[in-house]
Each structure stands twice: as structure tokens, then as C-alpha cells.
Design an enzyme around this catalytic site. Structure first.
Site, short mmCIF file in Angstrom:
data_model
loop_
_atom_site.label_atom_id
_atom_site.label_comp_id
_atom_site.label_asym_id
_atom_site.label_seq_id
_atom_site.Cartn_x
_atom_site.Cartn_y
_atom_site.Cartn_z
N CYS A 83 0.84 -1.21 0.00
CA CYS A 83 0.00 0.00 0.00
C CYS A 83 0.87 1.26 0.00
O CYS A 83 1.90 1.33 0.66
CB CYS A 83 -0.92 -0.01 1.22
SG CYS A 83 -2.05 1.40 1.25
N CYS A 87 0.13 4.75 7.07
CA CYS A 87 -0.52 4.57 8.38
C CYS A 87 0.49 3.90 9.34
O CYS A 87 1.00 2.81 9.05
CB CYS A 87 -1.76 3.72 8.24
SG CYS A 87 -2.86 4.30 6.93
N CYS A 90 0.29 0.14 10.39
CA CYS A 90 -0.10 -0.88 9.41
C CYS A 90 1.08 -1.62 8.77
O CYS A 90 1.93 -0.99 8.12
CB CYS A 90 -0.95 -0.24 8.32
SG CYS A 90 -1.51 -1.47 7.12
N CYS A 127 -16.47 -9.70 5.00
CA CYS A 127 -15.82 -8.42 4.71
C CYS A 127 -14.59 -8.66 3.85
O CYS A 127 -13.77 -9.52 4.17
CB CYS A 127 -15.40 -7.73 6.00
SG CYS A 127 -16.73 -7.60 7.19
N CYS A 158 -19.43 -6.72 2.94
CA CYS A 158 -18.78 -5.50 3.41
C CYS A 158 -17.46 -5.39 2.65
O CYS A 158 -16.82 -6.41 2.36
CB CYS A 158 -18.52 -5.59 4.91
SG CYS A 158 -17.61 -4.18 5.60
N CYS A 218 -19.70 1.39 8.23
CA CYS A 218 -18.93 0.73 9.28
C CYS A 218 -17.71 1.61 9.52
O CYS A 218 -16.89 1.80 8.62
CB CYS A 218 -18.51 -0.66 8.81
SG CYS A 218 -17.41 -1.51 9.96
N ARG A 294 -18.19 -3.47 17.54
CA ARG A 294 -17.45 -4.71 17.21
C ARG A 294 -16.06 -4.73 17.82
O ARG A 294 -15.29 -3.79 17.66
CB ARG A 294 -17.33 -4.86 15.69
CG ARG A 294 -16.51 -6.09 15.30
CD ARG A 294 -16.49 -6.33 13.81
NE ARG A 294 -17.84 -6.33 13.30
CZ ARG A 294 -18.27 -5.58 12.32
NH1 ARG A 294 -17.45 -4.78 11.69
NH2 ARG A 294 -19.53 -5.64 11.94
S1 SF4 Z 1 -4.29 0.90 6.89
FE1 SF4 Z 1 -2.61 -0.08 5.69
S2 SF4 Z 1 -3.63 -0.87 3.88
FE2 SF4 Z 1 -5.01 0.64 4.78
S3 SF4 Z 1 -4.52 2.59 3.79
FE3 SF4 Z 1 -3.24 2.49 5.65
S4 SF4 Z 1 -1.29 1.58 4.96
FE4 SF4 Z 1 -2.82 1.15 3.36
#
Ligand code: SF4
Length: 347
Positions: A83, A87, A90, A127, A158, A218, A294
């Protein structure tokens, strides 16, 4: 869906855009509804004596939900890793070295097989998550086919695919999507410490598109990222002030994964006491009485006793299955044993 006033202010400041700030100032005061929940009021709920808080949360829960039933959702990563976002929690962000590879989108027959297995194991909602900033048009077409196919299996559907552009939410709705997950993650004031590749306003724009398309929302967040209690109260206030508030509110307890910035920052030590997590669930229940609350990431680390307190505090849904997107989850047998020990039925 109207936008909480505090976010409008935060967005203009964060963007540093004089035009945006002027637009906010020019808006007539009467057009901005006061928030239903101030951060102070939510923080006051957090500060209640624990037994009083749980008593109130359980009473509210019983007004709106069967007290003995937990809904089961199963989550499948249909596109893992690689990605472009940053984040801090993540392991799927391409820029972090977490051992998660950039994989291709799963084939539809793999997704349908997983959906059938989830249904056979008792899940009512399936999901599908993809590690994208947002779907490109060429990505969306196969996901629409997956939604149709999973729906045809008799499951609620989802998706969590990142930010949606104009028209994409409607395409998902037309394919039969029931819920779209898009978390606010944390309070607006803390957001820039966690993510820099998008801002809070981007999240709210996607939520508005989802709501306008008639898809259930959600939307929840993650706690245990080093935020203060006021930060947790700020997240809950944002969620509760969405108009209407989300139908489904996943509350994640951060699972620190080596190689992510939050693991570096927090050193792998849990940054949130278990009872504070229970308080967060109770406050979510009190401020969003009709929502499904949840338990999501971090259940395995919480253990059975804390999860039982969370059910008492008003949680009534769990992610079910041995994996979440990339982190572990209690195994299905352990969940069945826990629900049975608590006398909880599933839906
Ligand atoms: S949570 Fe992870 S997968 Fe989702 S947008 Fe952020 S970096 Fe990308």
C-alpha cells in the site's frame, strides 16, 4: 451526512489553506449544528466509576439489542500489502519492512470459497479488505464481481478498499454491497501523528459518499496507539457526531507489528490498560446506542476475561476467523468455547 464542526475547523487549519479557512468563516453560524457530543461530555463518561459506567452501558445495550447475541463477521484480505499510504500502525504499507509482501488481487473463486467456509463456520457477514489508498477503476470491476458472488452465497457483504471517488460508492451499492468500512482511526488532533498521506477530511468525504449511496457505514478506530484518554474521547465524539452515526463501530486494540512506526515508538509494550479498553467499549455503547459495536483487532491479546467485560459493556459483534487482514485472531474453536461459556448466541 453532516460533518462535525470540529473537523471543519481542523481541516482548514491542517490544510493551511486561506481559502478553506475563509469558506469556513463565511458559513453562517446557524448552518453548523452543534455537536451532539462534546469531547468534554465523552471524557466525563470515561471518568465514571467503572461499575457505574458498565451498569449504564449494559442498561443502554438492553434497550436496543438482545443482550445474549453476538454477530459474527469474517474478514478476508483480497489484496494484501504494497500500500502507498503511511498509516503508522499498518504492516501493509509498502514503505515499512514488516515481511508483508505485495500480493496480487485474489481470484474470485478463492474469495467465494472463503465466503462459503465463513458461512459454514457461522458468519453472517463477509468483509473483503484491500490494501489500497483507494481503488482504481480497473481494480473496482473485479471487486464488484466479488460482491455480487458473495451476496449470491446468502451473506451480507462489506468492503474496505480505502478512499472512494465519485461514483464508486454507487457502483458498489448497485453490486449489492451492504456495508463499507472506513475508519476514522483516531481523534482529529492526533491524526497527523499516525498518518500523513491523507487527512481527516479525506476520510469524511468517503464516508459521505458511502452514506449518500445508501450503503451502511462501518466506521470506528484504533486505541492503544499512544493517544491520551482525551484522544480516545475525541475519537468517540467524532463517531457519535456523524449524522447519523455509523451502523457498525469496530473498535481495534492496536496490535503492534515489528517494522511499523508505532512498534518503534511504543516498543512493543501495550500502550493501553485492558480496563481502559473496556471503558472505551462502554462509552461507544452509551454514545451510539443502536450501533453494532465490534471487537476487532487485538482480541487475542485481550484474553477471555477482558472480552467478557467488553460484552458486558455493550460489544455485540466480533471478527471471527483465524486471521484478520495480516494479524492473528483467536481461533474459531476458542471463540466458540468463549461464547458458549458466556451463554452468548450468534447471529
Ligand atoms: S491501513 Fe494499511 S492498507 Fe489501509 S490505507 Fe493504511 S497503509 Fe494502506
Amino acid at each position: 451526512m453532516s460533518v462535525p464542526p470540529s473537523v471543519e475547523r481542523m481541516s482548514a487549519t491542517a490544510a493551511g489553506s486561506p481559502g478553506a479557512a475563509a469558506a469556513t468563516q463565511a458559513r453562517p453560524a446557524a448552518a453548523v449544528a452543534p455537536p451532539r457530543w462534546t469531547v468534554d461530555a465523552v471524557e466525563a463518561l470515561f471518568a465514571l466509576p467503572f461499575t457505574e459506567l458498565l451498569h449504564r452501558a449494559q442498561a443502554t445495550h438492553r434497550e436496543h439489542h438482545a443482550p445474549d447475541t453476538v454477530q459474527l463477521s469474517t474478514l478476508l484480505s483480497i489484496k494484501t500489502g504494497g500500500c502507498s499510504e503511511d498509516c503508522g500502525y499498518c504492516p501493509q504499507a509498502a514503505r515499512y519492512h514488516t515481511g508483508v509482501d505485495n500480493e496480487a488481487l485474489l481470484a474470485q473463486d478463492e474469495v467465494v470459497a472463503a465466503a462459503r467456509a465463513a458461512k459454514a463456520a457461522g458468519a453472517s457477514r463477509f468483509c473483503m479488505g484491500a490494501a489500497w489508498r483507494g481503488p482504481k477503476e480497473r481494480d473496482l470491476a473485479p471487486v464488484l464481481d466479488m460482491v455480487r458472488a458473495v451476496k449470491a452465497e446468502g451473506l451480507e457483504t462489506c468492503c474496505t478498499l480505502g478512499m472512494l471517488k465519485e461514483g464508486q460508492a454507487q457502483a458498489l451499492k448497485d453490486a449489492g454491497l451492504d456495508y463499507y468500512n472506513h475508519n476514522l482511526d483516531t481523534a482529529p488532533e492526533f491524526y497527523g501523528d499516525i498518518v500523513t498521506t491523507r487527512d481527516y477530511r479525506d476520510r469524511l468525504d468517503t464516508l459521505e459518499r458511502v452514506r449518500e449511496a445508501g450503503i451502511n457505514v462501518c466506521c470506528g478506530g484504533i486505541v492503544g496507539m499512544g493517544e491520551t484518554r482525551r484522544g480516545r474521547a475525541g475519537l468517540i465524539a467524532q463517531l457519535a457526531n456523524l449524522d447519523p452515526y455509523p451502523e457498525s463501530v469496530p473498535i481495534n486494540h492496536l496490535v503492534q507489528v515489528e517494522g511499523t512506526p508505532l512498534h518503534d515508538r511504543l516498543g512493543g509494550e501495550a500502550a493501553l490498560a485492558p480496563l481502559e479498553f473496556v471503558r472505551t467499549i462502554a462509552v461507544a455503547r452509551l454514545t451510539m446506542p443502536r450501533a453494532m459495536v465490534r471487537l476487532s483487532a487485538g482480541r487475542r491479546e485481550l484474553g477471555d476475561a477482558v472480552q467478557a467485560l467488553c460484552f458486558l459493556a455493550g460489544a455485540n459483534s466480533i471478527f471471527y476467523g483465524e486471521r484478520l487482514l495480516t494479524t492473528g485472531n483467536p481461533d474459531v474453536d476458542a471463540d466458540r468455547a468463549l461464547l458458549s461459556a458466556l451463554g452468548l448466541a450468534t447471529a
